[in-house]
Design an enzyme around this catalytic site. Structure first.
Site, PDB file in Angstrom:
ATOM      1  N   ASP A 112     -12.201   1.233   2.905  1.00  0.00           N
ATOM      2  CA  ASP A 112     -11.566   0.608   3.067  1.00  0.00           C
ATOM      3  C   ASP A 112     -10.616   1.705   4.010  1.00  0.00           C
ATOM      4  O   ASP A 112     -10.315   2.710   2.808  1.00  0.00           O
ATOM      5  CB  ASP A 112     -10.494  -0.153   1.837  1.00  0.00           C
ATOM      6  CG  ASP A 112      -8.491   0.017   2.187  1.00  0.00           C
ATOM      7  OD1 ASP A 112      -8.214   0.116   3.752  1.00  0.00           O
ATOM      8  OD2 ASP A 112      -8.163  -0.635   1.387  1.00  0.00           O
ATOM      9  N   GLY A 129       0.803  -1.387   0.283  1.00  0.00           N
ATOM     10  CA  GLY A 129      -0.695   0.129  -0.130  1.00  0.00           C
ATOM     11  C   GLY A 129       1.108   1.012  -0.074  1.00  0.00           C
ATOM     12  O   GLY A 129       1.963   0.808   0.068  1.00  0.00           O
ATOM     13  N   ASN A 130      -0.237   2.115  -0.143  1.00  0.00           N
ATOM     14  CA  ASN A 130       0.948   3.222  -0.056  1.00  0.00           C
ATOM     15  C   ASN A 130       1.597   4.045   1.461  1.00  0.00           C
ATOM     16  O   ASN A 130       2.485   4.802   1.356  1.00  0.00           O
ATOM     17  CB  ASN A 130       0.114   5.195  -0.844  1.00  0.00           C
ATOM     18  CG  ASN A 130      -0.443   4.455  -1.670  1.00  0.00           C
ATOM     19  OD1 ASN A 130       0.231   5.170  -2.744  1.00  0.00           O
ATOM     20  ND2 ASN A 130      -1.840   4.807  -2.205  1.00  0.00           N
ATOM     21  N   ALA A 158      -5.323  -2.756  -7.770  1.00  0.00           N
ATOM     22  CA  ALA A 158      -4.826  -4.294  -6.859  1.00  0.00           C
ATOM     23  C   ALA A 158      -6.019  -4.394  -5.845  1.00  0.00           C
ATOM     24  O   ALA A 158      -6.309  -5.449  -5.101  1.00  0.00           O
ATOM     25  CB  ALA A 158      -3.794  -4.372  -7.209  1.00  0.00           C
ATOM     26  N   ASP A 159      -5.803  -2.692  -4.576  1.00  0.00           N
ATOM     27  CA  ASP A 159      -6.273  -3.460  -3.603  1.00  0.00           C
ATOM     28  C   ASP A 159      -7.980  -3.182  -3.441  1.00  0.00           C
ATOM     29  O   ASP A 159      -8.152  -3.980  -3.004  1.00  0.00           O
ATOM     30  CB  ASP A 159      -6.028  -1.856  -2.797  1.00  0.00           C
ATOM     31  CG  ASP A 159      -5.939  -0.466  -3.160  1.00  0.00           C
ATOM     32  OD1 ASP A 159      -6.472  -0.576  -4.598  1.00  0.00           O
ATOM     33  OD2 ASP A 159      -6.088   0.526  -2.599  1.00  0.00           O
TER      34      ASP A 159
END
Length: 255
Positions: free
Chosen positions: A129, A8-9, A108-109
């Protein structure tokens, strides 16, 4: 054992599955400046602390929203584990029908969370999320991703507030007892926590109206999901392992 990696970021989440059971999970910060050796040595150490050897890992699946780190993580998997990871992206089987103008734009998340939510809970369902961004994934009863809403992340908003003002500090993200604050800390906590709870409730209300469905399950995931769920009227449950479970599901579809 299967190693699932969600890049993730802000953080990289690792999960290790033994058959259908998640036996270990870790979280480290995602930094472009780190090398494959740095990521690998940290991961191997974390696995060892949980009693897991490198040789125990016989499969790896990997999803990412930072393309600049993809090569680093793939190289880490090949060098430390001798395994080329399965990467969530175009051409991979997910079982998810994406109703977007350009499905390749969908992160993709979002794909992984949507697959996981529908597989575990069915549809219609909204997945929220709470990450660097706050995303709302809308999946119908057929398992189709109808669309997504993207709002600022909670920590992103708080950091922006603190960094762009001279007298507002970073504060811990806990809900205060009252919405009307009597000091700077409580004022900011009320604005962030109650404000995002209101954002969630209003967006879900509009999603229901647009779909013409009053009854729809809403599942939250991400580090701050539990805090907002306590203040929201619409969140049905919190699932902290939703993304890792989705990676396992997609791996099983493709192995």
């Amino acid at each position: 054992m299967l190693l699932a990696i969600d890049l993730g970021n802000t953080n990289i989440k690792y999960g290790v599955f033994n058959d259908n059971k998640l036996v270990a999970s870790f979280r480290v910060s995602s930094r472009i400046s780190r090398t494959a050796d740095e990521y690998g040595s940290v991961l191997v150490g974390l696995l060892s602390d949980s009693g897991i050897k490198k040789s125990d890992i016989d499969g790896i699946i990997f999803s990412s929203v930072i393309p600049a780190l993809n090569y680093t993580v793939c190289h880490m998997c090949e060098y430390f584990f001798g395994i080329t990871p399965l990467i969530v992206g175009p051409g991979i089987k997910t079982g998810l029908n994406i109703k977007a103008e350009n499905p390749r734009e969908v992160g993709a998340d979002i794909i992984v969370n949507s697959v996981s939510a529908f597989n575990k809970y069915g549809g219609p369902i909204v997945v929220i999320d709470f990450g660097t961004a706050t995303t709302f994934d809308v999946i119908n009863e057929k398992g189709e991703l109808m669309g997504v809403v993207i709002a600022p992340g909670i920590k992103t908003s708080l950091e922006g507030l603190a960094n762009k003002t001279a007298q507002l500090p970073m504060v811990e993200l806990d809900a205060p007892k009252t919405v009307i604050g009597k000091n700077t800390k409580h004022c900011m906590q009320a604005g962030i926590i109650f404000g995002f709870a209101g954002l969630v409730d209003n967006i879900v209300r509009k999603i229901k109206k647009e779909l013409g469905i009053e009854s729809i399950r809403v599942v939250a995931t991400g580090g701050l999901g539990e805090i907002i769920a306590k203040e929201s009227k619409v969140i049905s449950l919190v699932d902290r392992t939703l993304t890792l479970d989705g990676l396992k599901t997609i791996y099983e579809l493709n192995k």
